[in-house]
Design a protein around this motif. Structure first.
Motif, PDB file in Angstrom:
ATOM      1  N   ALA A 152    -153.426 -35.975 -25.385  1.00 12.80           N
ATOM      2  CA  ALA A 152    -152.571 -34.757 -24.927  1.00 12.80           C
ATOM      3  C   ALA A 152    -153.786 -33.954 -24.239  1.00 12.80           C
ATOM      4  CB  ALA A 152    -151.626 -33.910 -25.973  1.00 12.80           C
ATOM      5  N   GLU A 153    -154.980 -33.829 -25.071  1.00 17.28           N
ATOM      6  CA  GLU A 153    -155.934 -33.027 -24.631  1.00 17.28           C
ATOM      7  C   GLU A 153    -156.749 -33.472 -23.298  1.00 17.28           C
ATOM      8  OE1 GLU A 153    -155.631 -34.212 -27.802  1.00 17.28           O
ATOM      9  OE2 GLU A 153    -155.153 -32.161 -28.672  1.00 17.28           O
ATOM     10  N   LYS A 199    -154.213 -32.624 -20.452  1.00 19.71           N
ATOM     11  CA  LYS A 199    -154.117 -30.919 -20.167  1.00 19.71           C
ATOM     12  C   LYS A 199    -155.422 -30.647 -19.260  1.00 19.71           C
ATOM     13  CE  LYS A 199    -153.465 -26.547 -21.946  1.00 19.71           C
ATOM     14  NZ  LYS A 199    -153.010 -25.877 -23.145  1.00 19.71           N
ATOM     15  N   ASP A 225    -149.056 -23.726 -17.673  1.00 24.15           N
ATOM     16  CA  ASP A 225    -150.255 -23.525 -18.824  1.00 24.15           C
ATOM     17  C   ASP A 225    -149.363 -23.191 -20.154  1.00 24.15           C
ATOM     18  OD1 ASP A 225    -152.551 -23.769 -17.177  1.00 24.15           O
ATOM     19  OD2 ASP A 225    -152.084 -21.768 -16.549  1.00 24.15           O
ATOM     20  N   GLN A 226    -148.208 -22.867 -20.011  1.00 25.61           N
ATOM     21  CA  GLN A 226    -147.514 -22.584 -21.299  1.00 25.61           C
ATOM     22  C   GLN A 226    -146.676 -23.855 -21.837  1.00 25.61           C
ATOM     23  OE1 GLN A 226    -147.644 -19.379 -22.287  1.00 25.61           O
ATOM     24  NE2 GLN A 226    -149.376 -19.407 -20.459  1.00 25.61           N
ATOM     25  N   MET A 227    -146.627 -25.055 -20.934  1.00 26.55           N
ATOM     26  CA  MET A 227    -145.764 -26.073 -21.407  1.00 26.55           C
ATOM     27  C   MET A 227    -146.525 -26.914 -22.558  1.00 26.55           C
ATOM     28  SD  MET A 227    -144.253 -27.348 -17.844  1.00 26.55           S
ATOM     29  CE  MET A 227    -143.384 -28.507 -18.381  1.00 26.55           C
ATOM     30  N   GLU A 228    -145.749 -27.415 -23.347  1.00 24.66           N
ATOM     31  CA  GLU A 228    -146.431 -28.380 -24.296  1.00 24.66           C
ATOM     32  C   GLU A 228    -146.553 -29.630 -23.697  1.00 24.66           C
ATOM     33  OE1 GLU A 228    -145.116 -30.443 -28.531  1.00 24.66           O
ATOM     34  OE2 GLU A 228    -143.867 -28.812 -27.840  1.00 24.66           O
ATOM     35  N   TYR A 229    -148.033 -30.055 -23.829  1.00 20.07           N
ATOM     36  CA  TYR A 229    -148.539 -31.391 -23.215  1.00 20.07           C
ATOM     37  C   TYR A 229    -148.575 -32.303 -24.625  1.00 20.07           C
ATOM     38  CZ  TYR A 229    -150.549 -28.886 -19.246  1.00 20.07           C
ATOM     39  OH  TYR A 229    -150.533 -28.320 -18.079  1.00 20.07           O
ATOM     40  N   THR A 230    -148.096 -33.750 -23.734  1.00 16.33           N
ATOM     41  CA  THR A 230    -148.258 -34.956 -24.502  1.00 16.33           C
ATOM     42  C   THR A 230    -149.381 -35.811 -23.575  1.00 16.33           C
ATOM     43  OG1 THR A 230    -146.623 -36.029 -23.020  1.00 16.33           O
ATOM     44  CG2 THR A 230    -145.752 -34.881 -24.641  1.00 16.33           C
ATOM     45  N   THR A 275    -143.285 -36.606 -20.542  1.00 15.09           N
ATOM     46  CA  THR A 275    -143.205 -37.288 -21.847  1.00 15.09           C
ATOM     47  C   THR A 275    -143.103 -38.643 -21.765  1.00 15.09           C
ATOM     48  OG1 THR A 275    -140.774 -37.038 -21.854  1.00 15.09           O
ATOM     49  CG2 THR A 275    -142.033 -34.939 -22.956  1.00 15.09           C
ATOM     50  N   PRO A 315    -146.921 -31.806 -16.554  1.00 13.28           N
ATOM     51  CA  PRO A 315    -146.783 -32.419 -18.011  1.00 13.28           C
ATOM     52  C   PRO A 315    -145.609 -33.107 -18.053  1.00 13.28           C
ATOM     53  CG  PRO A 315    -147.256 -29.891 -18.139  1.00 13.28           C
ATOM     54  CD  PRO A 315    -146.808 -30.299 -16.820  1.00 13.28           C
TER      55      PRO A 315
END
Length: 263
Positions: free
Chosen positions: A225-226, A229, A168-173, A250, A248
């Motif tokens: 990215a949305e 997620k 949940d804390q990771m940055e999503y692409t 890249t 997630p």
């Protein structure tokens, strides 16, 4: 035959094999040893320094286990090897499909690693090396959880709480990585798995080794990215008989995996 907690006994019972009780307490002592009864001729207790440097502590980690897996299943999976302890990994009382297995010596670990990706039931199981501290951390987590269970909730299961996971804390692409797929999975299977999302086959890459065999991983590109997620809601759901882990990822990681598959 098997004793309490799935501990394996020799043909003559406890006196012919390993002591059954309190294994985990011994493993956590400052100078742990593997207790072997005095009737086992020619076998001396090991300290850590006795093991060859390749596996200073003879433990392996298992991943991809069936959710109904027991200690007995793991003993059967490693039939013929000398197991000292089996620790099934739980988080808040839920089995995570992983386990740690401690063996009687370094050579046993080498044989255990050869069973990587063999099947338990209909699932293939990953077997890989890990560090002694990983095993200790898992034991500590189990002890802490059981302490809460016994002391704070009077023997009743603790209430489930919504946990914030690392994912949940990771940055999503727009890219997700899938792991634990059946080796026979197709792009159509993956599109069906993510049913509500509009996916195109050319946006799905199923990873394979240089010999063309599938690795059980895939990369999927979503419209945004949305969407990626939101698709994480499918994490740990099943395709066929296997639960699939989602992470997630890249575009660069996906391209590298595709490049490796073409080599």
């Amino acid at each position: 035959m098997y004793g309490p907690r799935g501990a394996m006994l020799g043909s003559g019972g406890v006196s012919d094999g390993y002591e059954v009780g309190s294994k985990r307490q011994r493993m956590m002592e400052p100078n742990p040893y593997f207790a072997v009864s005095s009737s086992t001729a020619g076998f001396q207790p090991y300290g850590y320094g006795s093991f060859p440097p390749t596996h200073a502590f003879p433990v392996v980690r298992l991943r991809g286990l069936p959710f109904n897996c027991t200690d007995i299943d793991i003993f059967k999976f490693f039939a013929g090897l000398d197991i000292v302890d089996v620790l099934l990994v739980n988080k808040n009382g839920r089995f995570m499909g992983e386990a740690f297995v401690v063996f009687a010596g370094s050579l046993q670990v080498e044989f255990a690693l050869q069973r990587d990706r063999q099947n338990m039931g209909r699932r293939y199981v990953e077997v890989f090396s890990c560090k002694r501290q990983d095993y200790y951390n898992a034991v500590a987590a189990e002890v802490n959880y059981e302490g809460i269970y016994d002391n704070d909730y009077n023997g009743s299961p603790p209430p489930r709480q919504k946990r914030i996971s690392d994912k949940d804390q990771m940055e999503y692409t727009e890219i997700l990585k899938l792991r634990g797929l059946p080796f026979s999975v197709t792009k159509s299977n993956i599109i069906e798995f993510f049913g509500e999302f509009d996916l195109a086959e050319e946006r799905i890459h199923i990873a394979s080794r240089s010999d063309g065999k599938a690795t059980g991983e895939a990369y999927v590109e979503f419209a945004s990215a949305e969407d990626a997620k939101r698709a994480m809601s499918k994490d740990k759901m099943t395709i066929g008989s296997r639960y699939v882990e989602l992470f997630p990822s890249t575009p660069n990681e996906a391209r590298r995996a595709e490049s490796r598959s073409r080599q």
